[in-house]
Scaffold this motif. Sequence first.
Motif, PDB file in Angstrom:
ATOM      1  N   GLY A  93       0.824  -1.211   0.000  1.00 24.84           N
ATOM      2  CA  GLY A  93       0.000   0.000   0.000  1.00 24.84           C
ATOM      3  C   GLY A  93       0.856   1.257   0.000  1.00 24.84           C
ATOM      4  O   GLY A  93       0.388   2.328   0.360  1.00 24.84           O
ATOM      5  N   ASN A  94       2.126   1.092  -0.374  1.00 24.84           N
ATOM      6  CA  ASN A  94       3.074   2.230  -0.399  1.00 24.84           C
ATOM      7  C   ASN A  94       3.064   2.943   0.952  1.00 24.84           C
ATOM      8  O   ASN A  94       3.124   4.168   1.038  1.00 24.84           O
ATOM      9  CB  ASN A  94       2.660   3.197  -1.516  1.00 24.84           C
ATOM     10  CG  ASN A  94       3.801   4.096  -1.956  1.00 24.84           C
ATOM     11  OD1 ASN A  94       4.984   3.760  -1.799  1.00 24.84           O
ATOM     12  ND2 ASN A  94       3.456   5.250  -2.494  1.00 24.84           N
ATOM     13  N   SER A  95       2.976   2.148   2.030  1.00 23.02           N
ATOM     14  CA  SER A  95       2.721   2.726   3.353  1.00 23.02           C
ATOM     15  C   SER A  95       3.888   3.486   3.959  1.00 23.02           C
ATOM     16  O   SER A  95       3.683   4.488   4.634  1.00 23.02           O
ATOM     17  CB  SER A  95       2.229   1.645   4.313  1.00 23.02           C
ATOM     18  OG  SER A  95       3.089   0.530   4.297  1.00 23.02           O
ATOM     19  N   ILE A  96       5.124   3.021   3.732  1.00 16.06           N
ATOM     20  CA  ILE A  96       6.279   3.753   4.272  1.00 16.06           C
ATOM     21  C   ILE A  96       7.406   3.776   3.231  1.00 16.06           C
ATOM     22  O   ILE A  96       7.942   2.734   2.865  1.00 16.06           O
ATOM     23  CB  ILE A  96       6.824   3.136   5.576  1.00 16.06           C
ATOM     24  CG1 ILE A  96       5.701   2.903   6.598  1.00 16.06           C
ATOM     25  CG2 ILE A  96       7.921   4.032   6.185  1.00 16.06           C
ATOM     26  CD1 ILE A  96       6.160   2.221   7.880  1.00 16.06           C
ATOM     27  N   VAL A  97       7.726   4.971   2.775  1.00 14.59           N
ATOM     28  CA  VAL A  97       8.802   5.122   1.791  1.00 14.59           C
ATOM     29  C   VAL A  97      10.067   5.597   2.509  1.00 14.59           C
ATOM     30  O   VAL A  97      10.013   6.496   3.353  1.00 14.59           O
ATOM     31  CB  VAL A  97       8.410   6.127   0.678  1.00 14.59           C
ATOM     32  CG1 VAL A  97       9.560   6.300  -0.318  1.00 14.59           C
ATOM     33  CG2 VAL A  97       7.161   5.644  -0.042  1.00 14.59           C
ATOM     34  N   SER A  98      11.172   4.945   2.194  1.00 14.27           N
ATOM     35  CA  SER A  98      12.461   5.314   2.779  1.00 14.27           C
ATOM     36  C   SER A  98      13.439   5.673   1.692  1.00 14.27           C
ATOM     37  O   SER A  98      13.202   5.423   0.513  1.00 14.27           O
ATOM     38  CB  SER A  98      13.043   4.130   3.546  1.00 14.27           C
ATOM     39  OG  SER A  98      12.397   3.984   4.771  1.00 14.27           O
ATOM     40  N   ILE A  99      14.555   6.231   2.123  1.00 12.27           N
ATOM     41  CA  ILE A  99      15.654   6.463   1.191  1.00 12.27           C
ATOM     42  C   ILE A  99      16.805   5.587   1.662  1.00 12.27           C
ATOM     43  O   ILE A  99      17.047   5.455   2.863  1.00 12.27           O
ATOM     44  CB  ILE A  99      16.024   7.964   1.135  1.00 12.27           C
ATOM     45  CG1 ILE A  99      17.052   8.224   0.035  1.00 12.27           C
ATOM     46  CG2 ILE A  99      16.518   8.505   2.468  1.00 12.27           C
ATOM     47  CD1 ILE A  99      17.074   9.669  -0.423  1.00 12.27           C
ATOM     48  N   LYS A 100      17.431   4.915   0.701  1.00 11.26           N
ATOM     49  CA  LYS A 100      18.583   4.071   1.027  1.00 11.26           C
ATOM     50  C   LYS A 100      19.635   4.963   1.676  1.00 11.26           C
ATOM     51  O   LYS A 100      19.951   6.029   1.141  1.00 11.26           O
ATOM     52  CB  LYS A 100      19.115   3.417  -0.248  1.00 11.26           C
ATOM     53  CG  LYS A 100      20.166   2.346  -0.032  1.00 11.26           C
ATOM     54  CD  LYS A 100      20.410   1.591  -1.347  1.00 11.26           C
ATOM     55  CE  LYS A 100      21.369   0.434  -1.196  1.00 11.26           C
ATOM     56  NZ  LYS A 100      22.787   0.835  -1.162  1.00 11.26           N
ATOM     57  N   ARG A 101      20.120   4.562   2.835  1.00  8.39           N
ATOM     58  CA  ARG A 101      21.046   5.408   3.590  1.00  8.39           C
ATOM     59  C   ARG A 101      22.257   5.796   2.732  1.00  8.39           C
ATOM     60  O   ARG A 101      22.956   4.914   2.227  1.00  8.39           O
ATOM     61  CB  ARG A 101      21.490   4.694   4.860  1.00  8.39           C
ATOM     62  CG  ARG A 101      22.255   5.621   5.807  1.00  8.39           C
ATOM     63  CD  ARG A 101      22.441   4.973   7.148  1.00  8.39           C
ATOM     64  NE  ARG A 101      21.153   4.770   7.813  1.00  8.39           N
ATOM     65  CZ  ARG A 101      20.985   4.027   8.907  1.00  8.39           C
ATOM     66  NH1 ARG A 101      22.014   3.395   9.436  1.00  8.39           N
ATOM     67  NH2 ARG A 101      19.802   3.913   9.456  1.00  8.39           N
ATOM     68  N   PRO A 102      22.465   7.102   2.562  1.00  7.58           N
ATOM     69  CA  PRO A 102      23.587   7.535   1.716  1.00  7.58           C
ATOM     70  C   PRO A 102      24.921   7.086   2.317  1.00  7.58           C
ATOM     71  O   PRO A 102      25.064   7.027   3.537  1.00  7.58           O
ATOM     72  CB  PRO A 102      23.483   9.067   1.735  1.00  7.58           C
ATOM     73  CG  PRO A 102      22.158   9.396   2.331  1.00  7.58           C
ATOM     74  CD  PRO A 102      21.764   8.235   3.184  1.00  7.58           C
ATOM     75  N   VAL A 103      25.859   6.771   1.444  1.00  8.88           N
ATOM     76  CA  VAL A 103      27.174   6.321   1.897  1.00  8.88           C
ATOM     77  C   VAL A 103      28.007   7.538   2.299  1.00  8.88           C
ATOM     78  O   VAL A 103      28.258   8.417   1.483  1.00  8.88           O
ATOM     79  CB  VAL A 103      27.901   5.544   0.777  1.00  8.88           C
ATOM     80  CG1 VAL A 103      29.278   5.097   1.254  1.00  8.88           C
ATOM     81  CG2 VAL A 103      27.075   4.351   0.327  1.00  8.88           C
ATOM     82  N   LYS A 104      28.363   7.601   3.580  1.00 10.62           N
ATOM     83  CA  LYS A 104      29.315   8.644   4.025  1.00 10.62           C
ATOM     84  C   LYS A 104      30.620   7.893   4.288  1.00 10.62           C
ATOM     85  O   LYS A 104      31.366   7.607   3.364  1.00 10.62           O
ATOM     86  CB  LYS A 104      28.764   9.364   5.256  1.00 10.62           C
ATOM     87  CG  LYS A 104      27.578  10.251   4.898  1.00 10.62           C
ATOM     88  CD  LYS A 104      26.995  10.935   6.116  1.00 10.62           C
ATOM     89  CE  LYS A 104      25.709  11.662   5.763  1.00 10.62           C
ATOM     90  NZ  LYS A 104      24.923  12.002   6.939  1.00 10.62           N
ATOM     91  N   THR A 105      30.868   7.546   5.543  1.00  6.82           N
ATOM     92  CA  THR A 105      32.076   6.747   5.773  1.00  6.82           C
ATOM     93  C   THR A 105      31.768   5.257   5.636  1.00  6.82           C
ATOM     94  O   THR A 105      32.623   4.475   5.250  1.00  6.82           O
ATOM     95  CB  THR A 105      32.659   7.021   7.174  1.00  6.82           C
ATOM     96  OG1 THR A 105      31.601   6.911   8.122  1.00  6.82           O
ATOM     97  CG2 THR A 105      33.242   8.423   7.250  1.00  6.82           C
ATOM     98  N   ILE A 106      30.519   4.899   5.936  1.00  7.53           N
ATOM     99  CA  ILE A 106      30.148   3.476   5.875  1.00  7.53           C
ATOM    100  C   ILE A 106      29.013   3.266   4.877  1.00  7.53           C
ATOM    101  O   ILE A 106      28.054   4.048   4.847  1.00  7.53           O
ATOM    102  CB  ILE A 106      29.670   2.978   7.264  1.00  7.53           C
ATOM    103  CG1 ILE A 106      30.804   3.120   8.304  1.00  7.53           C
ATOM    104  CG2 ILE A 106      29.199   1.524   7.210  1.00  7.53           C
ATOM    105  CD1 ILE A 106      30.423   2.688   9.703  1.00  7.53           C
ATOM    106  N   ASP A 107      29.112   2.214   4.068  1.00  5.88           N
ATOM    107  CA  ASP A 107      27.993   1.815   3.215  1.00  5.88           C
ATOM    108  C   ASP A 107      27.220   0.734   3.961  1.00  5.88           C
ATOM    109  O   ASP A 107      27.667  -0.402   4.069  1.00  5.88           O
ATOM    110  CB  ASP A 107      28.510   1.277   1.874  1.00  5.88           C
ATOM    111  CG  ASP A 107      27.370   0.866   0.947  1.00  5.88           C
ATOM    112  OD1 ASP A 107      26.204   0.902   1.400  1.00  5.88           O
ATOM    113  OD2 ASP A 107      27.639   0.514  -0.207  1.00  5.88           O
TER     114      ASP A 107
END
Lengths: 259, 259
Positions: B104-118
């Motif tokens: 139901g497209n209930s929670i949209v996230s963003i893949k955690r951007p790579v800073k020091t750790i992927d």
Amino acid sequence: MKTKLKVVKIGGNVLDDKTLLSAFLTDFAKLDDPKILVHGGGKKASEISEKLGLTPQLIDGRRITTDDDIEVVTMVYAGLLNKNIVAALQSHSCNAIGLTGADGNSIVSIKRPVKTIDFGWVGDVQSVNETWIKSLLTEEITPVFCALTHDGIGNLLNTNADTIAVELAISLAANFEVELIYCFEKRGVLEDFENEDSVFLSIDTDLFAELKAQKIIHSGMLPKLENCFYALNNKVSKVIIGSTAAINTNSTLHTTLTL
Amino acid sequence: MKTKLKVVKIGGNVLDDKTLLSAFLTDFAKLDDPKILVHGGGKKASEISEKLGLTPQLIDGRRITTDDDIEVVTMVYAGLLNKNIVAALQSHSCNAIGLTGADGNSIVSIKRPVKTIDFGWVGDVQSVNETWIKSLLTEEITPVFCALTHDGIGNLLNTNADTIAVELAISLAANFEVELIYCFEKRGVLEDFENEDSVFLSIDTDLFAELKAQKIIHSGMLPKLENCFYALNNKVSKVIIGSTAAINTNSTLHTTLTL
């Protein structure tokens, strides 16, 4: 006039082939009419079972769903396969929701009674919550059912995906003009199993009786076709067996079942 | 006056203990108000990973969600745990539905951007489809969320269950009087970690600052409490940390957070 509804069941060959599945889901997402997708497990459940060191339990050649097996199919059908299909459909702007029969109490089954064989955690469909499924469709939500139902007393049950598709189709036929489409590895029911082009374009009740008598249709195809005629005899408007291309309205090379 | 809503998050200790989980679900099913359940994975995901021969990937002591890991958590969180919880709730006449953020497209996230750790397939919540979740609650359906969201472009993302609970609570606070309850292995936030009875009955912003400064609250409890105050600062009416007993209105021994 009733709204059209497509109930599409995809077989193991589609699930096991990432490219084919992705192409299918892209096409499925584009279908205008309300739609429901039903899937089983393909080879993934066996693969995971094997990796976990489980050995398939067979009695008289029939597979039993043991305590361990129901855990694996719940992981693979309801988790891995179902949720990746849902995420893929969402990426194509198809608002999908992944379901077992337990979710929203959508499909209640009875654990198969033990006669000569105890099949374990296997369920035979008893009832479909068509009111709720209809309300999802009205909200333009696309249900994606995996091959699991529940017994209402806390147990999940392994349930044949073809059966789930036909029971959904029949239960929704009162409110929709339902087209039931089975997508599998062939382009339709074949006259000659060795010849991929020998597709019956149409099979009616009389021809089916004849093909059964001549043993042209046998083994796995027999219950599939029995299911199809059961659907047609219970107000489902149209039943098609074909490849994934059969979901497209311009598709012509597939088998249409008629009474 | 707004309708009350309980958002309850259960920790690994509840999920890992069949008897405790069963007792909790029996109580949870009985709650009169609209309710949402949120769960993570407990030890089951690690257990299955190990059985499948996978080794946890760590970078600087932080766990990475690899391609294999996201498959396992999808199987365990969204399949095995989620669907068994749903089936159990259904058996107690609680009309539950199991969801990932993709459903139901209930929670949209963003893949955690790579800073020091992927971190791999880990998501940070971007938006909650509160309109749809509200409509489920209005239909007396109880959503059961596992710790998975999606990025809208086809990928499932491992997402902290505490965060999912707080984001759900905040997004629904415009329409409901929301009580957020974290159930874990202790009866509340303890003054003395060795003494199970040293439960703070209440912690406000000032006391929290003091406890942080004195290092009485540290490590895992710190982000949990930060989450709680974040919720209170964003219109969530009440936040409680306690054992599973904390969901019952007659419960008194737990920690209530206040501004």
